[in-house]
Design a protein around this motif. Sequence first.
Motif, PDB file in Angstrom:
ATOM      1  N   SER A 103       0.895  -1.084   0.351  1.00  0.00           N
ATOM      2  CA  SER A 103       0.160  -0.181   0.306  1.00  0.00           C
ATOM      3  C   SER A 103       0.639   1.539   0.396  1.00  0.00           C
ATOM      4  CB  SER A 103      -0.907  -0.073   1.052  1.00  0.00           C
ATOM      5  OG  SER A 103      -0.046   0.454   2.583  1.00  0.00           O
ATOM      6  N   THR A 131       2.753   0.242  -6.120  1.00  0.00           N
ATOM      7  CA  THR A 131       1.935   0.977  -4.945  1.00  0.00           C
ATOM      8  C   THR A 131       1.568   0.810  -5.212  1.00  0.00           C
ATOM      9  OG1 THR A 131       4.230   1.804  -4.327  1.00  0.00           O
ATOM     10  CG2 THR A 131       2.089   2.786  -3.823  1.00  0.00           C
ATOM     11  N   ASP A 133      -3.329   0.881  -2.925  1.00  0.00           N
ATOM     12  CA  ASP A 133      -4.581   0.989  -2.732  1.00  0.00           C
ATOM     13  C   ASP A 133      -5.305  -0.587  -2.655  1.00  0.00           C
ATOM     14  OD1 ASP A 133      -3.435   2.149  -0.265  1.00  0.00           O
ATOM     15  OD2 ASP A 133      -3.756   3.890  -1.301  1.00  0.00           O
ATOM     16  N   LEU A 138      -2.931  -5.282  -4.850  1.00  0.00           N
ATOM     17  CA  LEU A 138      -2.438  -6.130  -3.505  1.00  0.00           C
ATOM     18  C   LEU A 138      -2.242  -7.830  -2.981  1.00  0.00           C
ATOM     19  CD1 LEU A 138      -2.751  -3.513  -0.775  1.00  0.00           C
ATOM     20  CD2 LEU A 138      -0.651  -3.949  -2.068  1.00  0.00           C
ATOM     21  N   TYR A 149      -3.358  -5.519   3.679  1.00  0.00           N
ATOM     22  CA  TYR A 149      -3.961  -5.026   5.275  1.00  0.00           C
ATOM     23  C   TYR A 149      -4.813  -6.111   5.231  1.00  0.00           C
ATOM     24  CZ  TYR A 149      -6.960  -2.415   8.582  1.00  0.00           C
ATOM     25  OH  TYR A 149      -7.336  -2.200   9.174  1.00  0.00           O
ATOM     26  N   THR A 234      -4.723   9.963   1.027  1.00  0.00           N
ATOM     27  CA  THR A 234      -4.422   9.038   1.323  1.00  0.00           C
ATOM     28  C   THR A 234      -4.296   9.402   2.615  1.00  0.00           C
ATOM     29  OG1 THR A 234      -1.624   9.667   0.713  1.00  0.00           O
ATOM     30  CG2 THR A 234      -3.425   8.714  -0.938  1.00  0.00           C
ATOM     31  N   TYR A 279      -0.658  -5.467   8.828  1.00  0.00           N
ATOM     32  CA  TYR A 279      -0.004  -5.648   7.387  1.00  0.00           C
ATOM     33  C   TYR A 279       0.343  -6.879   7.575  1.00  0.00           C
ATOM     34  CZ  TYR A 279      -1.414  -0.194   6.714  1.00  0.00           C
ATOM     35  OH  TYR A 279      -2.278   0.482   6.357  1.00  0.00           O
TER      36      TYR A 279
END
Length: 307
Positions: A103, A131, A133, A138, A149, A234, A279
Motif C-alpha cells: 500500500s 504501490t 491501495d 495487492l 492489509y 491518503t 499488514y
Amino acid sequence: MKDAMLAHIPLEAFRVFDAACRHMNFSRAGRELNITQAAVSRRIKGLEDHLGTQLFARSGKNLALTPRGERLFQRVRASLDYLEESLEPFRTGAGQSISLAASGSVSHLWLGPRLRDFSRDNPDVALRLVTSDSPADLASENNDLVIPYSAGEHPRWTLTPLLAETLAPVASPDYIARKGLDAAAIVPADLIALDLIDYERFNANWISFRPWLERVAPQALRKAPPRPHLTFSTYALAIDAAISGDGVALGSLDLLAAALAEGTLVQLGETRLVTGYGYHLGLPKFRTSPPEALRLHDSLLASRAAP
C-alpha cells in the motif's frame, strides 16, 4: 488498416531508422549495425516508400529529420526503449527481478529504508515496487511478494504478521507546544476540540477518527461529533501533515515506529485501539518462490522490530 501497413514493413527498417536518427550519418549507423552505408540508405528509402513520406531532408552529406521523421523517431525510440527494458530479465547473467506490492502508506512510511538496505546487500537483485491501495493489486499473483492489509488470512497467499495495527492519536512536538498541551494527559474527549487530520476510507475495515472514538470513548461523541480540520486522500499524506505540525492524526503505532522513536511524532494520551487487522507479508501458496524473493521475505521479517 494500421496492422496491414506494418505487415509490409520489415521490422529491421525501424532499427536502421533509429540508428540513422541517432547518428545523423548513414555510414556511422551502418558501422553500428554491421551493414554498409548503401544498405542503410536502401532501408531508409524503402521505409519512406512504405510510409509515403520523406523522413530525412538531405543537403549534400548533411542530414536533418523532417517534421514527420522527427515524430516517427520519437515513437520508434520509445518503442525500442520499452522493448529493451522488457527483455532485461532475459539477459544472460542478469540478476533476478523481484516484484513487491504494498500500500501507499507502507511504501511511504516503512518500506523505503528497508528496501535500500536490502538492495545494498543484494546488488544482483532488481526490485520492482508496486504501490497501490487496491486489494486486487495487492493480491495479484503477478507479484513475488505482497503486503496486504488484512486480518491474516488469504486464499492464495501465505501471510505472516508484519505490522500489527494499534491506533492512537499522534501530533508533532511543535503542534503540542503551540497548543500548550500536556501530551500524556490527553483523553479521547479532548480530541474533538483539536485540529484533527483525517483521511478518506477506501476500505470498509480502515478506521478514521469517528469509528475510533466510537470504539474507545462512545460517550465523547454524545457531546459533539469530530469535525476534521484537514482530510487527505491518503493516509500517508495525513501523517505527513501531522509531522509538519498541522494537527492531530490517528497513528498506526508499528507503522510509525521510526517517527515516534525519533520524536517527530508524539502519542497523545494513553488510549490505544488494537483492531485485529494489520499488514502481513505474503508468499504465494501455489508456486515456488525464487531464492531472491525468499531472501527479501526473510529480510523484511527480520526488520519488523526495528523502527
